[in-house]
Write a protein that holds these residues in place. Sequence first.
Motif, PDB file in Angstrom:
ATOM      1  N   TYR A 133      43.043  35.083  39.476  1.00 34.01           N
ATOM      2  CA  TYR A 133      41.852  34.348  39.902  1.00 34.01           C
ATOM      3  C   TYR A 133      41.325  33.479  38.767  1.00 34.01           C
ATOM      4  CZ  TYR A 133      37.141  33.622  41.810  1.00 34.01           C
ATOM      5  OH  TYR A 133      35.988  33.076  42.281  1.00 34.01           O
ATOM      6  N   SER A 134      40.634  32.418  39.134  1.00 30.80           N
ATOM      7  CA  SER A 134      39.984  31.570  38.131  1.00 30.80           C
ATOM      8  C   SER A 134      38.767  30.914  38.755  1.00 30.80           C
ATOM      9  CB  SER A 134      40.954  30.490  37.617  1.00 30.80           C
ATOM     10  OG  SER A 134      41.334  29.612  38.669  1.00 30.80           O
ATOM     11  N   THR A 135      37.808  30.555  37.922  1.00 27.95           N
ATOM     12  CA  THR A 135      36.665  29.774  38.381  1.00 27.95           C
ATOM     13  C   THR A 135      36.154  28.925  37.232  1.00 27.95           C
ATOM     14  OG1 THR A 135      34.605  29.867  39.672  1.00 27.95           O
ATOM     15  CG2 THR A 135      34.802  31.407  37.840  1.00 27.95           C
ATOM     16  N   ASN A 136      35.625  27.759  37.579  1.00 29.20           N
ATOM     17  CA  ASN A 136      35.153  26.812  36.570  1.00 29.20           C
ATOM     18  C   ASN A 136      33.637  26.871  36.423  1.00 29.20           C
ATOM     19  OD1 ASN A 136      35.144  25.694  39.260  1.00 29.20           O
ATOM     20  ND2 ASN A 136      34.607  23.714  38.380  1.00 29.20           N
ATOM     21  N   LEU A 137      33.188  26.616  35.205  1.00 33.79           N
ATOM     22  CA  LEU A 137      31.759  26.577  34.882  1.00 33.79           C
ATOM     23  C   LEU A 137      31.489  25.410  33.945  1.00 33.79           C
ATOM     24  CD1 LEU A 137      31.218  30.357  33.983  1.00 33.79           C
ATOM     25  CD2 LEU A 137      30.457  29.250  36.091  1.00 33.79           C
TER      26      LEU A 137
END
Length: 251
Positions: A133-137
Amino acid sequence: MSEDTKLTKAKIRFAEEGRFLTGTTSTPDDDRIPPGQGLVKGFPVLDLGIKPDIAPEQWSLRIYGAVESEVTISWQNLTNNLPQTDIVVDIHCVTAWTHLDCSWRGVLTNDLMKLVALKPEAKFVMIHGSDGYSTNLSLEDFLEESCLIAHTMKGEPLELDHGAPARLVLSTLYFWKSPKWISAIEFLTEDQPGYWEQRSYHNRGNPWNEERYGTPVKPAPAPAPVELAEPEPLPARRKPSFWDDLKQFLS
């Protein structure tokens, strides 16, 4: 990353349908519970169907990308050598549940960053989990004052279902922005979409602005292969004649 699961496909459909949207906005000062959210007493478990079981002593956190030099944080560093902070925050999930007064213990991202020399062009962050999983901030959201790399939840070590050994906790955004099983922090010079941001979720995810969904953002396609022109055919070679053979014999 494996193919989308049944749950993932359902959540993509929710996004396409605009499920849970109320069309209203608020602020944390005006309303503790964001628009469209309902209180739950338990803590629902949602993931991609992959739960990497990592022994704490085998865990590490890689920090790389737009930094002067890579840094690796060990479990010993996370739990003993770095400053420990306790927070109590409300958790808001994009699937419309809110869990109040959840306590966490760990290392603030602001304290973690004292070990990291960012390059001036670093403006964004991609958080990676061991489950793929990955998510951007934005860098600003990553450095929000209560953002935490947590190893303890409600006074107990994190359970596997909740991201053990360690996870990100960023309570000011919807909880998909707080990856479980955190394994790496990548600093970026340009924003890039993470897992859910590629699947119809909002790029930021502010609960009080009801930023649940947005236009799907796909990663930039790989450059198309260069097609080389077909080479000109070589002229057909003339079959040697009797006189050619004779010249070769006499030479």
